[in-house]
Design a protein around this motif. Structure first.
Motif, PDB file in Angstrom:
ATOM      1  N   VAL A  64       0.829  -1.198   0.000  1.00 35.49           N
ATOM      2  CA  VAL A  64       0.000   0.000   0.000  1.00 35.49           C
ATOM      3  C   VAL A  64       0.869   1.256   0.000  1.00 35.49           C
ATOM      4  O   VAL A  64       0.554   2.238  -0.660  1.00 35.49           O
ATOM      5  CB  VAL A  64      -0.946   0.000   1.222  1.00 35.49           C
ATOM      6  CG1 VAL A  64      -1.781   1.256   1.263  1.00 35.49           C
ATOM      7  CG2 VAL A  64      -1.841  -1.232   1.206  1.00 35.49           C
ATOM      8  N   ALA A  65       1.963   1.227   0.743  1.00 30.17           N
ATOM      9  CA  ALA A  65       2.868   2.378   0.816  1.00 30.17           C
ATOM     10  C   ALA A  65       4.269   1.895   1.149  1.00 30.17           C
ATOM     11  O   ALA A  65       4.446   0.891   1.834  1.00 30.17           O
ATOM     12  CB  ALA A  65       2.375   3.363   1.875  1.00 30.17           C
ATOM     13  N   ARG A  66       5.266   2.635   0.657  1.00 32.52           N
ATOM     14  CA  ARG A  66       6.670   2.312   0.925  1.00 32.52           C
ATOM     15  C   ARG A  66       7.348   3.505   1.566  1.00 32.52           C
ATOM     16  O   ARG A  66       7.218   4.622   1.086  1.00 32.52           O
ATOM     17  CB  ARG A  66       7.401   1.967  -0.371  1.00 32.52           C
ATOM     18  CG  ARG A  66       6.916   0.685  -1.028  1.00 32.52           C
ATOM     19  CD  ARG A  66       7.641   0.455  -2.359  1.00 32.52           C
ATOM     20  NE  ARG A  66       7.059  -0.640  -3.104  1.00 32.52           N
ATOM     21  CZ  ARG A  66       7.588  -1.856  -3.195  1.00 32.52           C
ATOM     22  NH1 ARG A  66       8.721  -2.120  -2.563  1.00 32.52           N
ATOM     23  NH2 ARG A  66       6.995  -2.792  -3.902  1.00 32.52           N
ATOM     24  N   ALA A 182      -5.826   6.579  -0.880  1.00 31.83           N
ATOM     25  CA  ALA A 182      -6.168   7.381   0.295  1.00 31.83           C
ATOM     26  C   ALA A 182      -4.975   7.650   1.196  1.00 31.83           C
ATOM     27  O   ALA A 182      -5.089   8.395   2.167  1.00 31.83           O
ATOM     28  CB  ALA A 182      -7.264   6.665   1.095  1.00 31.83           C
ATOM     29  N   TRP A 183      -3.804   7.054   0.888  1.00 28.90           N
ATOM     30  CA  TRP A 183      -2.628   7.194   1.763  1.00 28.90           C
ATOM     31  C   TRP A 183      -2.196   8.652   1.813  1.00 28.90           C
ATOM     32  O   TRP A 183      -2.022   9.300   0.781  1.00 28.90           O
ATOM     33  CB  TRP A 183      -1.487   6.319   1.249  1.00 28.90           C
ATOM     34  CG  TRP A 183      -0.481   6.026   2.313  1.00 28.90           C
ATOM     35  CD1 TRP A 183       0.642   6.737   2.604  1.00 28.90           C
ATOM     36  CD2 TRP A 183      -0.526   4.955   3.260  1.00 28.90           C
ATOM     37  NE1 TRP A 183       1.298   6.179   3.664  1.00 28.90           N
ATOM     38  CE2 TRP A 183       0.603   5.069   4.093  1.00 28.90           C
ATOM     39  CE3 TRP A 183      -1.409   3.908   3.488  1.00 28.90           C
ATOM     40  CZ2 TRP A 183       0.883   4.196   5.114  1.00 28.90           C
ATOM     41  CZ3 TRP A 183      -1.141   3.024   4.508  1.00 28.90           C
ATOM     42  CH2 TRP A 183      -0.017   3.165   5.308  1.00 28.90           C
ATOM     43  N   PRO A 184      -1.983   9.202   3.016  1.00 30.48           N
ATOM     44  CA  PRO A 184      -1.581  10.614   3.117  1.00 30.48           C
ATOM     45  C   PRO A 184      -0.152  10.842   2.622  1.00 30.48           C
ATOM     46  O   PRO A 184       0.695   9.971   2.751  1.00 30.48           O
ATOM     47  CB  PRO A 184      -1.696  10.912   4.614  1.00 30.48           C
ATOM     48  CG  PRO A 184      -1.596   9.579   5.287  1.00 30.48           C
ATOM     49  CD  PRO A 184      -2.136   8.563   4.311  1.00 30.48           C
ATOM     50  N   ALA A 185       0.064  12.011   2.080  1.00 31.36           N
ATOM     51  CA  ALA A 185       1.415  12.370   1.626  1.00 31.36           C
ATOM     52  C   ALA A 185       2.314  12.515   2.852  1.00 31.36           C
ATOM     53  O   ALA A 185       1.889  13.025   3.886  1.00 31.36           O
ATOM     54  CB  ALA A 185       1.389  13.667   0.834  1.00 31.36           C
ATOM     55  N   ALA A 186       3.541  12.063   2.712  1.00 33.30           N
ATOM     56  CA  ALA A 186       4.480  12.119   3.841  1.00 33.30           C
ATOM     57  C   ALA A 186       4.990  13.517   4.063  1.00 33.30           C
ATOM     58  O   ALA A 186       5.012  14.369   3.273  1.00 33.30           O
ATOM     59  CB  ALA A 186       5.651  11.168   3.589  1.00 33.30           C
TER      60      ALA A 186
END
Length: 186
Positions: A64-66, A182-186
């Motif tokens: 989903v995210a790295r 939907a993953w928020p930006a870091a």
């Protein structure tokens, strides 16, 4: 993934009487029950799926995210829809074996996972934790992973309690896409 409901039992060799029970067939669970694709040993090169997933595309690995030191991946055998894990890239078994940067990023990605799950699915709450060692229930004890399980009011009904069965309404590939978007930006 094949899921089929039937109101009559499968009759083998013409034996059996219909009993009126509904049956939810989830044959994909047999791989988990039999321990397929479980590591053959504690070492990094002994079949650890968490070491192999980063080499796959996000779609194929259900990533989903790295992050720089850890990644978030969907659980192949989820307790609830959206159940994911935050995993360090480095093959380390114990939480105390993480360095400070890995510990910080594991926490940050866990917070981002909660944010994404709330945005994508309206999760009401979460179960978050890690099982340290086989004696504590870790399915893959050789590689640390933290579970993030979204929860909703009333999400536990008779199926898991009486039938020991989870009903998940969405394919993992669709869940991965929804959460990645939907993953928020870091």
């Amino acid at each position: 993934m094949l899921i089929r409901m039937t109101s009559e039992p499968e009759l083998q060799d013409g034996v059996g009487e219909p009993d009126g029970f509904q049956r939810l067939w989830t044959p994909h669970r047999m791989a988990y029950i039999k321990g397929e694709n479980k590591p053959t040993g504690p070492g990094q090169d002994e079949g650890c799926p968490f070491c192999g997933i980063p080499a796959l595309s996000d779609e194929d690995g259900l990533v989903v995210a790295r992050g720089e030191r850890v990644y978030a991946v969907l659980n192949l055998y989820p307790y609830n829809g959206g159940h994911l894990m935050v995993v360090p890239y480095r093959h380390v078994a114990d939480y105390t074996g993480l360095d400070d940067a890995e510990t910080a990023e594991l926490g940050a990605l866990t917070k981002q996972a909660m944010t994404a799950l709330r945005a994508a699915s309206g999760a009401h709450g979460f179960n978050i934790g890690m099982n340290q060692g086989a004696a504590a229930g870790a399915g893959i004890a050789a590689h640390l992973h933290q579970h993030v399980v979204p929860r909703w009011g009333g999400d536990t009904n008779f199926m898991p309690i009486v039938g020991h069965t989870r009903v998940l309404p969405q394919l993992l590939a669709d869940t991965r896409k929804m959460l990645a978007e939907a993953w928020p930006a870091a």
